[in-house]
Design an enzyme around this catalytic site. Structure first.
Site, PDB file in Angstrom:
ATOM      1  N   GLU A 112      -0.906   1.521   9.837  1.00 17.11           N
ATOM      2  CA  GLU A 112      -1.754   0.625   9.064  1.00 17.11           C
ATOM      3  C   GLU A 112      -1.473  -0.801   9.524  1.00 17.11           C
ATOM      4  O   GLU A 112      -0.501  -1.406   9.147  1.00 17.11           O
ATOM      5  CB  GLU A 112      -1.442   0.790   7.574  1.00 17.11           C
ATOM      6  CG  GLU A 112      -2.223  -0.152   6.674  1.00 17.11           C
ATOM      7  CD  GLU A 112      -3.702  -0.193   6.983  1.00 17.11           C
ATOM      8  OE1 GLU A 112      -4.327   0.859   6.947  1.00 17.11           O
ATOM      9  OE2 GLU A 112      -4.237  -1.272   7.287  1.00 17.11           O
ATOM     10  N   GLN A 140     -10.545   6.907  -0.849  1.00 13.54           N
ATOM     11  CA  GLN A 140      -9.311   7.595  -0.544  1.00 13.54           C
ATOM     12  C   GLN A 140      -8.747   8.239  -1.801  1.00 13.54           C
ATOM     13  O   GLN A 140      -8.461   7.534  -2.775  1.00 13.54           O
ATOM     14  CB  GLN A 140      -8.337   6.559   0.027  1.00 13.54           C
ATOM     15  CG  GLN A 140      -6.926   7.039   0.182  1.00 13.54           C
ATOM     16  CD  GLN A 140      -6.006   5.873   0.494  1.00 13.54           C
ATOM     17  OE1 GLN A 140      -5.726   5.608   1.641  1.00 13.54           O
ATOM     18  NE2 GLN A 140      -5.542   5.174  -0.521  1.00 13.54           N
ATOM     19  N   GLY A 141      -8.625   9.568  -1.830  1.00 11.56           N
ATOM     20  CA  GLY A 141      -8.110  10.249  -3.023  1.00 11.56           C
ATOM     21  C   GLY A 141      -6.618  10.515  -2.905  1.00 11.56           C
ATOM     22  O   GLY A 141      -6.210  11.579  -2.440  1.00 11.56           O
ATOM     23  N   SER A 181      -3.667   8.817  -5.392  1.00 11.02           N
ATOM     24  CA  SER A 181      -2.933   8.879  -6.668  1.00 11.02           C
ATOM     25  C   SER A 181      -3.565   9.850  -7.661  1.00 11.02           C
ATOM     26  O   SER A 181      -4.774  10.089  -7.641  1.00 11.02           O
ATOM     27  CB  SER A 181      -2.915   7.497  -7.324  1.00 11.02           C
ATOM     28  OG  SER A 181      -2.164   6.611  -6.559  1.00 11.02           O
ATOM     29  N   SER A 207       3.848   0.619  -4.716  1.00  7.02           N
ATOM     30  CA  SER A 207       4.250  -0.574  -5.466  1.00  7.02           C
ATOM     31  C   SER A 207       5.302  -1.332  -4.669  1.00  7.02           C
ATOM     32  O   SER A 207       5.968  -0.778  -3.794  1.00  7.02           O
ATOM     33  CB  SER A 207       4.820  -0.177  -6.826  1.00  7.02           C
ATOM     34  OG  SER A 207       6.113   0.379  -6.654  1.00  7.02           O
ATOM     35  N   ASN A 208       5.463  -2.612  -4.984  1.00  4.86           N
ATOM     36  CA  ASN A 208       6.426  -3.412  -4.225  1.00  4.86           C
ATOM     37  C   ASN A 208       7.850  -2.895  -4.399  1.00  4.86           C
ATOM     38  O   ASN A 208       8.693  -3.078  -3.517  1.00  4.86           O
ATOM     39  CB  ASN A 208       6.292  -4.885  -4.623  1.00  4.86           C
ATOM     40  CG  ASN A 208       5.015  -5.493  -4.043  1.00  4.86           C
ATOM     41  OD1 ASN A 208       4.165  -4.772  -3.515  1.00  4.86           O
ATOM     42  ND2 ASN A 208       4.886  -6.803  -4.134  1.00  4.86           N
TER      43      ASN A 208
END
Lengths: 373, 389
Positions: free
Chosen positions: B244, B126-127, B129, B374-375
């Protein structure tokens, strides 16, 4: 697996929520807990009329024969409104003990009276030296004239000042921390040699110290084999207060979120500050985690395998304790000075959450039990 | 509201166990149990075995080749796979590209790509970031310029997990930068064997390497590999977030590691046993939260911000478990013989067999609270979407 309410559960949910909305404004609650009794007979009569006092009892004994989920529905509403009536001590614990250990005759005598609101119960299991250890029992019961006489003390008996009958754990054999040799007794409030010293608790509810001196008691369940029933009742109380805590946290989080959106400092609502947003998100997560565990506890409390049930209730109590402490402390923090005042509701929710954490075993106790099972 | 383990679920669990017992090689199982590095063959051979059974894409509709499982069957399959120490499949094809193609792809694209995903014949990465677009993903700048029937792609993708194993890449690229940053993003399916694609492994300080930098230099991608409309790629990316659901927030992984911890723990340090219990109780909560928020929902329900909650708590608990497993090794957390983690090492281990992997995994798992949004970004999502802050 089904996480939605059935139609009957939905109706019950709406009915208890309506009761709380109509009767438990924070001001009304404040006045109520300041009275001598600390709760309302009129409310109790209403509970009886609506069938709530018989929810977990078998239908042949005047109950509704419902599961742990219905008790959860009621207890969550009790938490939402900070309800002060002794539902936990009478229905969940006292009634739970009679239902778990009583003979058919005892059930037939007591449970319908509880369901009708005519008999209030209290479960006297804790002792001063025992901390949360359920098998540390020094109260003695001696056989005499075909019956038993009880002597000793019981501490912090929830609902004691208004109980008509007590279920008391006492030692009929063995040493003071032995698992065997514990027997449950029914003791009438008028019984000779019984004195009850009632007092308010930190959360505005009522409890009492019991002193028994040669007091007559009727055996409830098996002589010397009462510990499993004590454990079952305390587990039922854990499932119930888990749901109550979810209700308390729900209201507290709503209140705090509303405050973040309306309180302005530095020229904007304080909820614009990311540090407070993330704190509020963590409070939301803590509440959701508690919800998952309260549901788990409600669905598994009637499980037959006692060890599996105990392990599940310990896991629930640990999470409830963690969530309750975090949500409680942070809601006060986010409110700032107003959160410290007695006339604002948040502190009262925080106090009840904190006392739930101090009931039926704290996190240390339940982590030990969880690890050992 | 009720708990009932249907007989059908019990029978299904037995079926899954029997399948894994029969098809999972012992040496791969041992590597997963001890936290050793897996080769591409270890993982892909296992994926193909699962594919042969028809179980590779549990969240696809039956008409598209899914097994037609209930949500609880999907949960059971993943949980049992972890408990039996089966390798986790490379998720990008079955869990991400597949659902996006089913929702947005042309019939031709589906015919071209879905069979390879179902059979595990093609492995995807998966591209997303880029060096300057991490948390602010929509600012991505990898350029795709139209040239007749092709796009010419130039740019860099980073932290691309499994790019070194992948045959294809599902990439977000910029086709227009005249408007809002979310507009002008498109999805391209890029054949990794095309001229101009370079994959450079990025070594992590944990010394476990499965992420990469992917460099595109004048890569000519046919326009027929663009998914959905030009400039509407952000819609596909958001769709993925909302759907997801096949990940279980690591419940199975954590359970497997905690089972190992309980085996290792000799009870001589009650404080340590207590911390294992604490993490066990937290995991029990995560499992019920997952069941309540995801598994109990219908297959086509959108999963809302609960996904963020599960990501936050799931990764926090995973990190706690990895830390405990390292701590359990005591001094044996120190030895680090890199080759011991790799294929073909057959000298006796220093200390317990899981010691080297435990330390590497502890370091490596710090990634979990960073990847996949991120969280902190997940908290922003809940603050906005749920709390209205």
């Amino acid at each position: 697996m089904d996480f939605d309410y059935s139609e009957d559960q939905q109706l019950l949910h709406e009915s208890v929520q309506r009761f709380v909305r109509e009767n438990y404004s924070f001001e009304a609650r404040r006045q109520l807990v300041a009275t001598e009794q600390g709760w309302s007979d009129a409310h109790w009569a209403q509970f009886a009329e609506l069938g709530w006092l018989g929810i977990p009892f078998p239908e042949e004994h005047g109950g509704l024969g419902m599961s742990g989920v219905e008790t959860m529905v009621v207890m969550e509403a009790i938490g939402n409104g900070l309800v002060a009536e002794p539902y936990l001590s009478t229905v969940v614990m006292g009634g739970g003990a009679v239902a778990a250990a009583g003979s058919d005759e005892q059930k037939a005598e007591i449970l319908p009276a509880v369901a009708e609101g005519k008999c209030k119960l209290a479960f006297a299991f804790a002792e001063r030296q025992a901390r949360y250890n359920l098998q540390d029992v020094e109260m003695r019961a001696e056989a005499a004239n075909g019956g038993y006489r009880l002597s000793g003390m019981k501490s912090v008996v929830f609902g004691a000042p208004t109980a008509d009958r007590f279920v008391v754990s006492a030692r009929t054999a063995g040493g003071s921390r032995d698992a065997d040799g514990i027997t449950l007794f029914l003791v009438d409030k008028e019984a000779a040699g019984l004195s009850v010293r009632g007092y308010p608790t930190a959360d505005g509810l009522r409890a009492g110290e019991l002193t028994l001196d040669g007091t007559p008691g009727d055996v409830l369940g098996e002589v010397d084999g009462g510990l499993p029933a004590v454990e079952e009742v305390v587990d039922r109380a854990i499932a119930a207060v888990s749901a109550e805590a979810v209700g308390l946290m729900g209201t507290l989080n709503d209140m705090t979120l509303e405050y973040l959106k309306t309180r302005e400092q530095f020229g904007q609502p304080i909820g614009r500050f990311q540090v407070l947003q993330h704190r509020m998100v963590d409070m939301f997560i803590a509440h959701e985690e508690a919800k998952s565990m309260a549901m788990m506890a409600a669905m598994r409390i009637d499980e037959e395998d006692a060890d599996a049930r105990k392990k599940a209730m310990s896991a629930a109590k640990v999470q409830i304790g963690k969530s309750a402490r975090f949500v409680g402390q942070q809601s006060i923090q986010l409110h700032g000075g107003i959160g410290m005042t007695d006339e604002y509701a948040a502190g009262h929710y925080f106090k009840r959450l904190t006392m739930i954490d101090r009931s039926f075993g704290d996190n240390d106790y339940h982590l030990r039990r969880y690890a050992a099972l | 509201m009720r708990i009932d383990i249907a007989d059908r679920d019990r029978a299904f669990r037995d079926e899954v166990r029997a399948f894994i017992r029969e098809r999972l090689p012992q040496d791969v199982r041992d590597k997963v149990r001890d936290g050793s590095l897996l080769t591409r063959d270890d993982v892909v051979d296992w994926m193909r075995a699962v594919s042969e059974r028809g179980w590779m894409c549990p969240n696809w509709p039956e008409t598209a080749g899914g097994p037609g499982w209930t949500p609880s069957q999907r949960f059971i399959f993943e949980e049992e796979s972890y408990l039996a120490c089966a390798p986790a499949p490379v998720p990008f094809g079955p869990q991400m590209v597949g659902p996006v193609l089913l929702a947005f792809g042309t019939e031709e694209q589906k015919a071209r790509h879905l069979p390879g995903i179902l059979s595990s014949g093609t492995i995807w990465c998966q591209g997303y970031s880029e060096p300057n677009s991490g948390s602010d993903l929509a600012s991505l700048g990898c350029r795709a310029v139209r040239d007749g029937d092709h796009y010419i792609v130039n740019g860099r993708k980073i932290w691309t997990t499994n790019a070194d194993w992948a045959d294809w890449c599902f990439a977000l690229v910029r086709t227009d930068n005249s408007g809002k940053k979310q507009d002008g993003i498109s999805v391209l399916l890029i054949d990794m064997s095309l001229p101009g694609v370079t994959v450079r492994p990025i070594e992590r300080f944990s010394r476990m390497s499965d992420f990469n930098e992917v460099i595109f230099e004048d890569v000519r991608v046919p326009v027929s590999e663009r998914v959905y409309d030009e400039g509407k790629g952000w819609t596909c990316a958001k769709y993925l977030l909302g759907h997801e659901r096949s990940g279980t927030a690591g419940v199975g992984l954590c359970r497997q590691r905690l089972d190992r911890l309980e085996e290792i723990d000799d009870g001589r340090d009650p404080e340590f046993s207590r911390r294992i219990a604490e993490t066990g109780a937290a995991l029990e909560d995560l499992r019920w939260s997952f069941l309540r928020m995801v598994a109990a929902k219908e297959a086509d329900d959108e999963i809302g911000p609960e996904a963020s909650l599960l990501k936050i708590r799931g990764t926090e608990i995973q990190q706690d478990v990895m830390e405990l497993l390292m701590e359990a090794q005591g001094y044996f957390a120190h030895p680090f013989i890199e080759r011991a983690l790799a294929q073909g090492w057959n000298e006796p281990p220093v200390g317990p067999s899981e010691a080297a992997g435990a330390t590497a995994f502890y370091f490596d798992w710090r990634k979990a609270s960073i990847y996949g949004g991120s969280n902190e970004i997940q908290r922003n999502i809940i603050a906005k979407a749920v709390l209205g802050l």
